[in-house]
Design a protein around this motif. Structure first.
Motif, PDB file in Angstrom:
ATOM      1  N   SER A  58       0.831  -1.207   0.000  1.00 56.55           N
ATOM      2  CA  SER A  58       0.000   0.000   0.000  1.00 56.55           C
ATOM      3  C   SER A  58       0.865   1.257   0.000  1.00 56.55           C
ATOM      4  CB  SER A  58      -0.931  -0.003   1.217  1.00 56.55           C
ATOM      5  OG  SER A  58      -1.896  -1.023   1.111  1.00 56.55           O
ATOM      6  N   VAL A  59       1.921   1.244   0.781  1.00 55.23           N
ATOM      7  CA  VAL A  59       2.810   2.404   0.852  1.00 55.23           C
ATOM      8  C   VAL A  59       3.633   2.541  -0.422  1.00 55.23           C
ATOM      9  CG1 VAL A  59       4.775   3.434   2.070  1.00 55.23           C
ATOM     10  CG2 VAL A  59       2.940   2.321   3.369  1.00 55.23           C
ATOM     11  N   LEU A  60       4.294   1.471  -0.824  1.00 49.34           N
ATOM     12  CA  LEU A  60       5.251   1.539  -1.931  1.00 49.34           C
ATOM     13  C   LEU A  60       4.568   1.793  -3.273  1.00 49.34           C
ATOM     14  CD1 LEU A  60       7.612  -1.373  -0.828  1.00 49.34           C
ATOM     15  CD2 LEU A  60       8.098   1.079  -0.745  1.00 49.34           C
ATOM     16  N   ALA A  61       3.382   1.253  -3.474  1.00 50.34           N
ATOM     17  CA  ALA A  61       2.675   1.499  -4.735  1.00 50.34           C
ATOM     18  C   ALA A  61       2.263   2.961  -4.854  1.00 50.34           C
ATOM     19  CB  ALA A  61       1.451   0.591  -4.833  1.00 50.34           C
ATOM     20  N   ALA A  62       1.815   3.551  -3.733  1.00 51.83           N
ATOM     21  CA  ALA A  62       1.379   4.949  -3.775  1.00 51.83           C
ATOM     22  C   ALA A  62       2.537   5.897  -4.080  1.00 51.83           C
ATOM     23  CB  ALA A  62       0.718   5.332  -2.450  1.00 51.83           C
ATOM     24  N   VAL A  63       3.692   5.664  -3.463  1.00 51.41           N
ATOM     25  CA  VAL A  63       4.822   6.588  -3.677  1.00 51.41           C
ATOM     26  C   VAL A  63       5.503   6.347  -5.016  1.00 51.41           C
ATOM     27  CG1 VAL A  63       5.205   6.760  -1.192  1.00 51.41           C
ATOM     28  CG2 VAL A  63       6.541   5.111  -2.516  1.00 51.41           C
ATOM     29  N   SER A  64       5.225   5.206  -5.665  1.00 48.04           N
ATOM     30  CA  SER A  64       5.904   4.887  -6.920  1.00 48.04           C
ATOM     31  C   SER A  64       5.511   5.818  -8.061  1.00 48.04           C
ATOM     32  CB  SER A  64       5.609   3.437  -7.323  1.00 48.04           C
ATOM     33  OG  SER A  64       4.255   3.283  -7.724  1.00 48.04           O
TER      34      SER A  64
END
Length: 503
Positions: A333-339
Protein backbone atom coordinates in the motif's frame (compact mmCIF):
# COMPACT_ATOMS: atom_id res chain seq x y z
CA UNK A 1 22.29 18.95 -39.91
CA UNK A 2 19.21 17.43 -41.44
CA UNK A 3 16.26 16.47 -39.25
CA UNK A 4 15.24 12.87 -39.02
CA UNK A 5 12.50 11.80 -41.37
CA UNK A 6 9.02 10.67 -40.56
CA UNK A 7 10.20 7.07 -40.84
CA UNK A 8 12.54 7.49 -37.86
CA UNK A 9 9.80 9.20 -35.87
CA UNK A 10 7.46 6.36 -36.69
CA UNK A 11 10.11 3.92 -35.50
CA UNK A 12 10.27 5.70 -32.15
CA UNK A 13 6.49 5.71 -31.86
CA UNK A 14 6.27 2.05 -32.80
CA UNK A 15 9.07 1.32 -30.35
CA UNK A 16 7.09 2.87 -27.53
CA UNK A 17 4.14 0.61 -28.29
CA UNK A 18 6.38 -2.45 -28.57
CA UNK A 19 8.31 -1.56 -25.45
CA UNK A 20 5.24 -0.95 -23.31
CA UNK A 21 3.30 -3.93 -24.66
CA UNK A 22 6.15 -6.44 -24.55
CA UNK A 23 7.36 -5.08 -21.23
CA UNK A 24 3.96 -5.45 -19.63
CA UNK A 25 3.54 -8.94 -21.07
CA UNK A 26 6.95 -10.08 -19.87
CA UNK A 27 6.55 -8.46 -16.49
CA UNK A 28 3.07 -9.92 -16.16
CA UNK A 29 4.41 -13.43 -16.73
CA UNK A 30 7.32 -12.70 -14.40
CA UNK A 31 4.93 -11.42 -11.76
CA UNK A 32 2.82 -14.58 -11.94
CA UNK A 33 6.04 -16.57 -11.63
CA UNK A 34 7.12 -14.58 -8.58
CA UNK A 35 3.76 -15.20 -6.89
CA UNK A 36 3.99 -18.93 -7.62
CA UNK A 37 7.55 -19.06 -6.30
CA UNK A 38 6.36 -17.43 -3.07
CA UNK A 39 4.07 -20.41 -2.49
CA UNK A 40 7.12 -22.66 -2.21
CA UNK A 41 9.72 -20.44 -0.54
CA UNK A 42 9.77 -18.45 2.68
CA UNK A 43 10.28 -14.67 2.66
CA UNK A 44 13.72 -15.20 4.20
CA UNK A 45 15.02 -17.39 1.36
CA UNK A 46 13.60 -15.06 -1.29
CA UNK A 47 15.32 -12.12 0.45
CA UNK A 48 18.70 -13.88 0.44
CA UNK A 49 18.44 -14.68 -3.28
CA UNK A 50 17.33 -11.13 -4.02
CA UNK A 51 20.27 -9.63 -2.14
CA UNK A 52 22.71 -11.95 -3.93
CA UNK A 53 21.30 -10.78 -7.26
CA UNK A 54 21.50 -7.13 -6.22
CA UNK A 55 25.16 -7.52 -5.25
CA UNK A 56 25.86 -9.01 -8.69
CA UNK A 57 23.91 -6.22 -10.38
CA UNK A 58 25.83 -3.59 -8.42
CA UNK A 59 29.09 -5.01 -9.72
CA UNK A 60 27.61 -4.89 -13.21
CA UNK A 61 26.63 -1.21 -12.91
CA UNK A 62 30.03 -0.19 -11.60
CA UNK A 63 31.96 -2.13 -14.24
CA UNK A 64 29.78 -0.93 -17.14
CA UNK A 65 31.67 2.40 -17.06
CA UNK A 66 29.34 4.06 -19.53
CA UNK A 67 30.51 1.82 -22.38
CA UNK A 68 26.99 1.28 -23.66
CA UNK A 69 26.33 5.02 -23.76
CA UNK A 70 29.72 5.48 -25.41
CA UNK A 71 28.65 3.15 -28.23
CA UNK A 72 25.44 5.15 -28.74
CA UNK A 73 27.12 8.55 -28.66
CA UNK A 74 30.50 7.79 -30.29
CA UNK A 75 29.66 4.71 -32.35
CA UNK A 76 29.45 6.88 -35.46
CA UNK A 77 33.21 7.47 -35.19
CA UNK A 78 33.91 4.00 -36.57
CA UNK A 79 34.76 0.44 -35.59
CA UNK A 80 37.60 1.52 -33.31
CA UNK A 81 35.18 3.25 -30.94
CA UNK A 82 32.82 0.28 -30.78
CA UNK A 83 35.53 -2.36 -30.42
CA UNK A 84 37.41 -0.36 -27.76
CA UNK A 85 34.25 0.12 -25.72
CA UNK A 86 33.41 -3.59 -26.06
CA UNK A 87 36.85 -4.73 -24.88
CA UNK A 88 36.85 -2.26 -22.01
CA UNK A 89 33.39 -3.41 -20.99
CA UNK A 90 34.09 -7.14 -21.10
CA UNK A 91 37.50 -7.07 -19.41
CA UNK A 92 36.47 -4.69 -16.63
CA UNK A 93 33.34 -6.74 -16.04
CA UNK A 94 35.27 -9.98 -15.75
CA UNK A 95 37.56 -8.42 -13.15
CA UNK A 96 34.67 -7.20 -11.00
CA UNK A 97 32.81 -10.51 -11.26
CA UNK A 98 35.91 -12.39 -10.13
CA UNK A 99 36.38 -10.02 -7.21
CA UNK A 100 32.80 -10.40 -5.99
CA UNK A 101 33.00 -14.18 -6.34
CA UNK A 102 36.07 -14.16 -4.09
CA UNK A 103 34.30 -11.88 -1.58
CA UNK A 104 31.16 -14.06 -1.32
CA UNK A 105 31.97 -15.55 2.14
CA UNK A 106 32.83 -12.11 3.54
CA UNK A 107 29.61 -10.57 2.24
CA UNK A 108 27.56 -13.47 3.63
CA UNK A 109 29.13 -12.94 7.06
CA UNK A 110 28.46 -9.17 6.99
CA UNK A 111 24.78 -9.72 6.17
CA UNK A 112 24.64 -12.61 8.65
CA UNK A 113 23.09 -14.83 5.97
CA UNK A 114 25.31 -17.88 5.28
CA UNK A 115 23.26 -18.97 2.24
CA UNK A 116 24.21 -15.75 0.47
CA UNK A 117 27.59 -17.31 -0.35
CA UNK A 118 25.75 -20.18 -2.09
CA UNK A 119 23.58 -17.90 -4.22
CA UNK A 120 26.07 -15.23 -5.26
CA UNK A 121 28.22 -17.32 -7.69
CA UNK A 122 25.16 -18.27 -9.75
CA UNK A 123 23.98 -14.67 -9.80
CA UNK A 124 27.41 -13.59 -11.05
CA UNK A 125 27.29 -16.20 -13.82
CA UNK A 126 23.95 -14.77 -14.92
CA UNK A 127 25.39 -11.25 -14.96
CA UNK A 128 28.40 -12.42 -16.97
CA UNK A 129 26.13 -13.94 -19.62
CA UNK A 130 23.96 -10.84 -19.74
CA UNK A 131 27.02 -8.64 -20.31
CA UNK A 132 27.68 -10.47 -23.57
CA UNK A 133 24.47 -9.01 -24.95
CA UNK A 134 24.83 -5.51 -23.51
CA UNK A 135 26.85 -3.88 -26.32
CA UNK A 136 24.63 -5.44 -29.03
CA UNK A 137 21.66 -4.03 -27.09
CA UNK A 138 23.08 -0.52 -27.45
CA UNK A 139 23.82 -1.04 -31.13
CA UNK A 140 20.19 -2.01 -31.62
CA UNK A 141 19.09 1.10 -29.73
CA UNK A 142 21.34 3.24 -31.91
CA UNK A 143 19.59 1.84 -34.97
CA UNK A 144 16.15 2.44 -33.36
CA UNK A 145 15.48 -1.32 -33.37
CA UNK A 146 13.61 -1.21 -30.10
CA UNK A 147 11.20 -3.99 -31.02
CA UNK A 148 13.96 -6.61 -30.73
CA UNK A 149 15.12 -5.13 -27.43
CA UNK A 150 11.57 -5.25 -26.07
CA UNK A 151 11.14 -8.80 -27.34
CA UNK A 152 14.39 -9.91 -25.69
CA UNK A 153 13.37 -8.43 -22.35
CA UNK A 154 9.88 -9.93 -22.49
CA UNK A 155 11.06 -13.40 -23.47
CA UNK A 156 13.76 -13.19 -20.81
CA UNK A 157 11.09 -12.56 -18.19
CA UNK A 158 9.10 -15.52 -19.51
CA UNK A 159 12.18 -17.76 -19.38
CA UNK A 160 12.85 -16.74 -15.79
CA UNK A 161 9.30 -17.56 -14.74
CA UNK A 162 9.18 -20.90 -16.53
CA UNK A 163 12.53 -22.16 -15.27
CA UNK A 164 12.25 -20.86 -11.70
CA UNK A 165 8.66 -22.03 -11.15
CA UNK A 166 9.33 -25.45 -12.67
CA UNK A 167 12.43 -26.05 -10.57
CA UNK A 168 11.06 -24.70 -7.30
CA UNK A 169 7.91 -26.82 -7.59
CA UNK A 170 9.50 -30.09 -8.78
CA UNK A 171 12.92 -30.18 -7.10
CA UNK A 172 14.56 -29.52 -3.75
CA UNK A 173 16.72 -26.69 -5.08
CA UNK A 174 14.93 -24.07 -3.00
CA UNK A 175 16.38 -20.62 -3.60
CA UNK A 176 18.75 -21.95 -6.24
CA UNK A 177 15.72 -22.38 -8.50
CA UNK A 178 15.49 -18.58 -8.67
CA UNK A 179 19.19 -18.37 -9.52
CA UNK A 180 18.80 -20.88 -12.37
CA UNK A 181 15.84 -18.83 -13.58
CA UNK A 182 18.01 -15.71 -13.56
CA UNK A 183 20.69 -17.49 -15.59
CA UNK A 184 18.08 -18.66 -18.11
CA UNK A 185 16.74 -15.12 -18.37
CA UNK A 186 20.23 -13.79 -19.09
CA UNK A 187 20.83 -16.45 -21.76
CA UNK A 188 17.63 -15.57 -23.62
CA UNK A 189 18.25 -11.82 -23.52
CA UNK A 190 21.87 -12.16 -24.64
CA UNK A 191 21.03 -14.62 -27.42
CA UNK A 192 18.30 -12.43 -28.94
CA UNK A 193 20.31 -9.20 -28.85
CA UNK A 194 23.49 -10.82 -30.20
CA UNK A 195 21.48 -12.47 -32.99
CA UNK A 196 20.23 -9.01 -33.96
CA UNK A 197 23.72 -7.60 -34.53
CA UNK A 198 26.08 -10.54 -34.89
CA UNK A 199 29.52 -10.70 -33.31
CA UNK A 200 31.49 -8.94 -36.02
CA UNK A 201 29.74 -5.60 -35.63
CA UNK A 202 31.29 -5.08 -32.21
CA UNK A 203 34.05 -7.68 -31.64
CA UNK A 204 35.95 -7.55 -34.93
CA UNK A 205 39.50 -6.66 -33.79
CA UNK A 206 40.93 -3.33 -34.87
CA UNK A 207 43.91 -1.32 -33.69
CA UNK A 208 42.90 0.88 -30.76
CA UNK A 209 44.90 3.90 -29.67
CA UNK A 210 45.67 4.70 -26.05
CA UNK A 211 43.85 8.00 -26.57
CA UNK A 212 40.64 6.09 -27.29
CA UNK A 213 40.82 4.19 -24.01
CA UNK A 214 41.53 7.45 -22.17
CA UNK A 215 38.49 8.95 -23.85
CA UNK A 216 36.32 6.02 -22.72
CA UNK A 217 37.65 6.36 -19.17
CA UNK A 218 36.85 10.09 -19.04
CA UNK A 219 33.49 9.64 -20.72
CA UNK A 220 32.39 6.81 -18.47
CA UNK A 221 33.38 8.14 -15.06
CA UNK A 222 30.39 10.47 -14.43
CA UNK A 223 27.96 8.16 -16.24
CA UNK A 224 29.04 5.20 -14.10
CA UNK A 225 28.50 7.15 -10.92
CA UNK A 226 25.11 8.41 -12.04
CA UNK A 227 23.82 5.02 -13.24
CA UNK A 228 25.17 3.15 -10.22
CA UNK A 229 23.56 5.59 -7.83
CA UNK A 230 20.35 5.73 -9.86
CA UNK A 231 19.96 1.96 -9.89
CA UNK A 232 21.20 1.76 -6.32
CA UNK A 233 18.42 4.08 -5.21
CA UNK A 234 15.99 1.48 -6.60
CA UNK A 235 17.69 -1.63 -5.25
CA UNK A 236 20.03 -0.99 -2.33
CA UNK A 237 17.22 -0.61 0.18
CA UNK A 238 16.65 -4.40 0.08
CA UNK A 239 20.13 -5.35 1.35
CA UNK A 240 19.88 -2.56 3.91
CA UNK A 241 16.51 -3.83 5.14
CA UNK A 242 18.03 -7.32 5.35
CA UNK A 243 20.85 -5.95 7.47
CA UNK A 244 18.59 -3.81 9.70
CA UNK A 245 15.43 -5.89 10.06
CA UNK A 246 16.29 -9.49 9.15
CA UNK A 247 15.58 -11.83 6.26
CA UNK A 248 11.86 -12.35 6.84
CA UNK A 249 11.06 -8.62 6.84
CA UNK A 250 13.40 -8.08 3.90
CA UNK A 251 11.60 -10.79 1.91
CA UNK A 252 8.19 -9.19 2.47
CA UNK A 253 9.62 -5.76 1.67
CA UNK A 254 11.22 -7.02 -1.54
CA UNK A 255 8.01 -8.71 -2.69
CA UNK A 256 5.99 -5.56 -2.02
CA UNK A 257 8.55 -3.44 -3.87
CA UNK A 258 8.48 -5.73 -6.92
CA UNK A 259 4.70 -5.61 -7.08
CA UNK A 260 4.66 -1.85 -6.59
CA UNK A 261 7.08 -1.28 -9.47
CA UNK A 262 4.77 -2.78 -12.11
CA UNK A 263 3.06 0.55 -12.92
CA UNK A 264 6.06 2.82 -12.34
CA UNK A 265 8.79 0.93 -14.18
CA UNK A 266 6.86 -0.96 -16.82
CA UNK A 267 4.68 1.94 -17.94
CA UNK A 268 6.47 5.16 -17.06
CA UNK A 269 9.89 3.57 -17.33
CA UNK A 270 9.27 2.18 -20.80
CA UNK A 271 7.93 5.48 -22.07
CA UNK A 272 10.96 7.24 -20.60
CA UNK A 273 13.43 4.76 -22.08
CA UNK A 274 11.99 5.05 -25.57
CA UNK A 275 11.76 8.84 -25.31
CA UNK A 276 15.47 9.14 -24.50
CA UNK A 277 16.70 8.86 -28.13
CA UNK A 278 14.15 11.50 -29.17
CA UNK A 279 15.35 13.79 -26.38
CA UNK A 280 18.99 13.29 -27.35
CA UNK A 281 18.24 14.03 -31.01
CA UNK A 282 16.00 17.04 -30.36
CA UNK A 283 16.99 20.67 -30.67
CA UNK A 284 17.46 22.29 -27.23
CA UNK A 285 14.30 24.37 -27.64
CA UNK A 286 12.25 21.23 -28.40
CA UNK A 287 13.40 19.09 -25.47
CA UNK A 288 11.37 20.72 -22.70
CA UNK A 289 7.97 20.39 -24.46
CA UNK A 290 8.83 16.77 -25.31
CA UNK A 291 9.46 15.95 -21.63
CA UNK A 292 6.36 17.80 -20.41
CA UNK A 293 4.15 15.98 -22.91
CA UNK A 294 5.64 12.62 -21.92
CA UNK A 295 5.02 13.36 -18.24
CA UNK A 296 1.40 14.20 -18.94
CA UNK A 297 0.81 11.06 -20.99
CA UNK A 298 2.42 8.96 -18.28
CA UNK A 299 0.39 10.44 -15.43
CA UNK A 300 -3.05 9.73 -16.88
CA UNK A 301 -2.17 6.03 -17.20
CA UNK A 302 0.21 5.53 -14.28
CA UNK A 303 -1.67 7.24 -11.44
CA UNK A 304 -4.79 5.05 -11.48
CA UNK A 305 -2.67 1.90 -11.77
CA UNK A 306 -0.45 2.86 -8.83
CA UNK A 307 -3.21 4.11 -6.53
CA UNK A 308 -5.43 1.21 -7.52
CA UNK A 309 -2.68 -1.25 -6.62
CA UNK A 310 -2.19 0.56 -3.34
CA UNK A 311 -5.83 0.42 -2.27
CA UNK A 312 -6.31 -3.19 -3.45
CA UNK A 313 -3.14 -4.41 -1.71
CA UNK A 314 -4.79 -6.16 1.28
CA UNK A 315 -7.25 -8.04 -0.91
CA UNK A 316 -4.62 -8.86 -3.53
CA UNK A 317 -2.19 -10.31 -0.97
CA UNK A 318 -4.94 -12.33 0.71
CA UNK A 319 -6.01 -13.73 -2.66
CA UNK A 320 -2.62 -14.52 -4.20
CA UNK A 321 -0.07 -15.15 -1.44
CA UNK A 322 0.22 -17.66 1.43
CA UNK A 323 -0.42 -16.43 4.99
CA UNK A 324 3.31 -16.16 5.81
CA UNK A 325 3.49 -13.32 3.27
CA UNK A 326 0.72 -11.23 4.88
CA UNK A 327 3.18 -8.48 5.81
CA UNK A 328 3.38 -7.63 2.10
CA UNK A 329 -0.06 -5.95 2.18
CA UNK A 330 0.71 -2.80 4.22
CA UNK A 331 4.12 -2.49 2.56
CA UNK A 332 2.55 -2.68 -0.90
CA UNK A 333 0.00 0.00 0.00
CA UNK A 334 2.81 2.40 0.85
CA UNK A 335 5.25 1.54 -1.93
CA UNK A 336 2.68 1.50 -4.73
CA UNK A 337 1.38 4.95 -3.78
CA UNK A 338 4.82 6.59 -3.68
CA UNK A 339 5.90 4.89 -6.92
CA UNK A 340 4.01 7.50 -8.97
CA UNK A 341 6.98 9.83 -8.52
CA UNK A 342 9.58 7.49 -10.02
CA UNK A 343 8.88 7.93 -13.77
CA UNK A 344 8.96 11.72 -13.50
CA UNK A 345 12.41 11.58 -11.91
CA UNK A 346 13.57 9.16 -14.60
CA UNK A 347 12.42 11.42 -17.44
CA UNK A 348 13.90 14.53 -15.87
CA UNK A 349 17.19 12.67 -15.50
CA UNK A 350 16.97 11.88 -19.23
CA UNK A 351 16.44 15.58 -19.89
CA UNK A 352 19.56 16.47 -17.90
CA UNK A 353 21.50 13.74 -19.68
CA UNK A 354 20.47 15.15 -23.06
CA UNK A 355 21.90 18.50 -21.96
CA UNK A 356 25.17 16.89 -20.93
CA UNK A 357 24.51 17.63 -17.25
CA UNK A 358 25.95 14.32 -16.07
CA UNK A 359 27.64 15.94 -13.10
CA UNK A 360 24.34 17.44 -11.94
CA UNK A 361 22.55 14.11 -12.37
CA UNK A 362 25.32 12.40 -10.39
CA UNK A 363 24.95 14.81 -7.49
CA UNK A 364 21.18 14.36 -7.48
CA UNK A 365 21.49 10.58 -7.39
CA UNK A 366 24.10 10.74 -4.62
CA UNK A 367 21.87 12.93 -2.48
CA UNK A 368 18.90 10.64 -3.21
CA UNK A 369 20.80 7.56 -2.03
CA UNK A 370 21.98 9.37 1.09
CA UNK A 371 18.40 10.43 1.88
CA UNK A 372 17.16 6.88 1.29
CA UNK A 373 19.80 5.28 3.50
CA UNK A 374 19.38 7.87 6.25
CA UNK A 375 15.59 7.59 6.23
CA UNK A 376 15.73 3.78 6.27
CA UNK A 377 18.11 3.69 9.22
CA UNK A 378 16.04 6.25 11.12
CA UNK A 379 12.60 4.76 10.40
CA UNK A 380 13.62 1.11 10.80
CA UNK A 381 13.46 1.44 14.59
CA UNK A 382 9.67 1.53 14.23
CA UNK A 383 9.48 -1.55 12.02
CA UNK A 384 9.48 -2.46 8.36
CA UNK A 385 6.24 -0.64 7.45
CA UNK A 386 7.57 2.63 8.84
CA UNK A 387 10.86 1.99 7.05
CA UNK A 388 9.04 1.65 3.72
CA UNK A 389 8.14 5.36 3.84
CA UNK A 390 11.85 6.03 3.28
CA UNK A 391 11.34 5.25 -0.41
CA UNK A 392 8.75 8.02 -0.71
CA UNK A 393 10.95 10.48 1.15
CA UNK A 394 13.86 9.73 -1.20
CA UNK A 395 11.68 10.05 -4.31
CA UNK A 396 10.33 13.42 -3.17
CA UNK A 397 13.87 14.66 -2.59
CA UNK A 398 15.00 13.35 -5.98
CA UNK A 399 12.07 14.91 -7.83
CA UNK A 400 12.51 18.28 -6.12
CA UNK A 401 16.22 18.37 -6.94
CA UNK A 402 15.58 17.29 -10.55
CA UNK A 403 12.90 19.95 -11.11
CA UNK A 404 15.20 22.63 -9.70
CA UNK A 405 18.04 21.53 -11.98
CA UNK A 406 15.85 21.34 -15.07
CA UNK A 407 14.25 24.73 -14.40
CA UNK A 408 17.65 26.34 -14.94
CA UNK A 409 17.49 25.02 -18.51
CA UNK A 410 14.04 26.34 -19.29
CA UNK A 411 11.95 23.32 -18.33
CA UNK A 412 8.75 24.58 -16.72
CA UNK A 413 6.22 22.12 -15.32
CA UNK A 414 3.56 24.69 -14.45
CA UNK A 415 1.34 23.47 -17.25
CA UNK A 416 1.09 20.07 -15.59
CA UNK A 417 -0.46 21.38 -12.37
CA UNK A 418 -4.14 21.37 -13.33
CA UNK A 419 -4.12 18.04 -15.22
CA UNK A 420 -2.27 16.30 -12.37
CA UNK A 421 -4.72 17.64 -9.81
CA UNK A 422 -7.65 16.35 -11.88
CA UNK A 423 -6.04 12.93 -12.33
CA UNK A 424 -5.25 12.74 -8.61
CA UNK A 425 -8.81 13.75 -7.68
CA UNK A 426 -10.21 11.05 -9.98
CA UNK A 427 -7.88 8.52 -8.33
CA UNK A 428 -9.10 9.54 -4.87
CA UNK A 429 -12.70 8.96 -5.97
CA UNK A 430 -11.65 5.51 -7.13
CA UNK A 431 -9.84 4.78 -3.84
CA UNK A 432 -12.81 5.93 -1.75
CA UNK A 433 -15.18 3.73 -3.74
CA UNK A 434 -13.01 0.63 -3.31
CA UNK A 435 -12.60 1.22 0.43
CA UNK A 436 -16.36 1.69 0.84
CA UNK A 437 -17.08 -1.52 -1.08
CA UNK A 438 -14.59 -3.48 1.04
CA UNK A 439 -16.09 -2.14 4.26
CA UNK A 440 -19.60 -3.07 3.11
CA UNK A 441 -18.43 -6.62 2.33
CA UNK A 442 -16.55 -7.01 5.66
CA UNK A 443 -13.14 -7.27 4.01
CA UNK A 444 -14.30 -10.15 1.80
CA UNK A 445 -13.99 -12.73 4.53
CA UNK A 446 -13.51 -16.15 2.94
CA UNK A 447 -13.66 -14.87 -0.64
CA UNK A 448 -10.57 -12.74 -1.36
CA UNK A 449 -10.38 -13.73 -5.03
CA UNK A 450 -13.95 -12.59 -5.66
CA UNK A 451 -13.19 -9.44 -3.69
CA UNK A 452 -10.15 -8.68 -5.81
CA UNK A 453 -12.14 -9.04 -9.02
CA UNK A 454 -14.90 -6.78 -7.69
CA UNK A 455 -12.47 -4.12 -6.45
CA UNK A 456 -10.61 -4.03 -9.78
CA UNK A 457 -13.87 -3.81 -11.70
CA UNK A 458 -15.19 -1.00 -9.52
CA UNK A 459 -11.94 0.95 -9.76
CA UNK A 460 -11.84 0.51 -13.54
CA UNK A 461 -15.35 1.97 -13.75
CA UNK A 462 -14.93 4.81 -11.24
CA UNK A 463 -11.69 6.28 -12.57
CA UNK A 464 -12.83 7.11 -16.13
CA UNK A 465 -16.21 8.22 -14.79
CA UNK A 466 -14.52 10.61 -12.38
CA UNK A 467 -12.22 11.85 -15.15
CA UNK A 468 -15.22 12.48 -17.39
CA UNK A 469 -16.73 14.65 -14.66
CA UNK A 470 -13.54 16.48 -13.71
CA UNK A 471 -12.15 16.96 -17.19
CA UNK A 472 -13.42 15.38 -20.38
CA UNK A 473 -10.22 16.32 -22.21
CA UNK A 474 -8.20 14.11 -19.85
CA UNK A 475 -10.56 11.21 -20.42
CA UNK A 476 -10.01 11.59 -24.16
CA UNK A 477 -6.26 11.52 -23.53
CA UNK A 478 -6.59 8.24 -21.63
CA UNK A 479 -8.74 6.68 -24.32
CA UNK A 480 -6.36 7.78 -27.09
CA UNK A 481 -3.38 6.36 -25.27
CA UNK A 482 -5.08 3.05 -24.59
CA UNK A 483 -6.73 2.65 -27.98
CA UNK A 484 -4.94 0.60 -30.60
CA UNK A 485 -1.31 0.58 -29.53
CA UNK A 486 -1.19 4.10 -28.23
CA UNK A 487 0.63 5.24 -31.35
CA UNK A 488 -1.61 8.22 -31.99
CA UNK A 489 -0.72 9.95 -28.76
CA UNK A 490 2.99 9.23 -28.97
CA UNK A 491 2.99 10.27 -32.64
CA UNK A 492 1.62 13.65 -31.59
CA UNK A 493 4.28 13.88 -28.90
CA UNK A 494 7.21 13.14 -31.19
CA UNK A 495 6.11 14.75 -34.43
CA UNK A 496 5.55 17.97 -32.49
CA UNK A 497 9.34 18.17 -32.27
CA UNK A 498 10.48 18.94 -35.84
CA UNK A 499 14.02 19.80 -34.87
CA UNK A 500 15.10 16.26 -34.09
CA UNK A 501 18.45 15.50 -35.57
CA UNK A 502 20.55 12.58 -36.63
CA UNK A 503 23.68 11.75 -34.69
Amino acid sequence: MRGIGLTDKQKIVSAAAWSIGAGLLGRGVGLVGTLLIARHLSPGIVAEVTVATIIALTGNWISAWGCGQYVIVRGGEGREAIFAASVFYLVFGLMVIAGLWWMAPTLAAWFDTPRLAEYLPGALIGIGIRRLGAIPDKLLARELRFARIALATALGDVAYALVAVTLVSTTQLGGQAMIFGFIAQSCVIAAITIAGTGWRSWLTPVIVSAARFRDIFRFGAPITGEITLSEGARYWDKPLVLRLLGAENAGAYGMAFNLAQLPAIYVGGHIGTVMMPAIVRAQPTDRAPLIVRALGLTAVVLFPMAFGLSVCAPTLVAALLPPEWSQVAPLLSVLAAVSVLAPASFMLASFLGALGENGTALRIELLTVLVLVGALVLLSRWGVVAASFAVGIALVAQLALSIAACRRHGLSLHGLGTPLLRVTAACMVMVAGVLLLRAMMSDWQGAPVLGLVCEIALGAALYPAALAFLGNDLLKDVLRLLSGTGKAELQRTLVASPGVQND
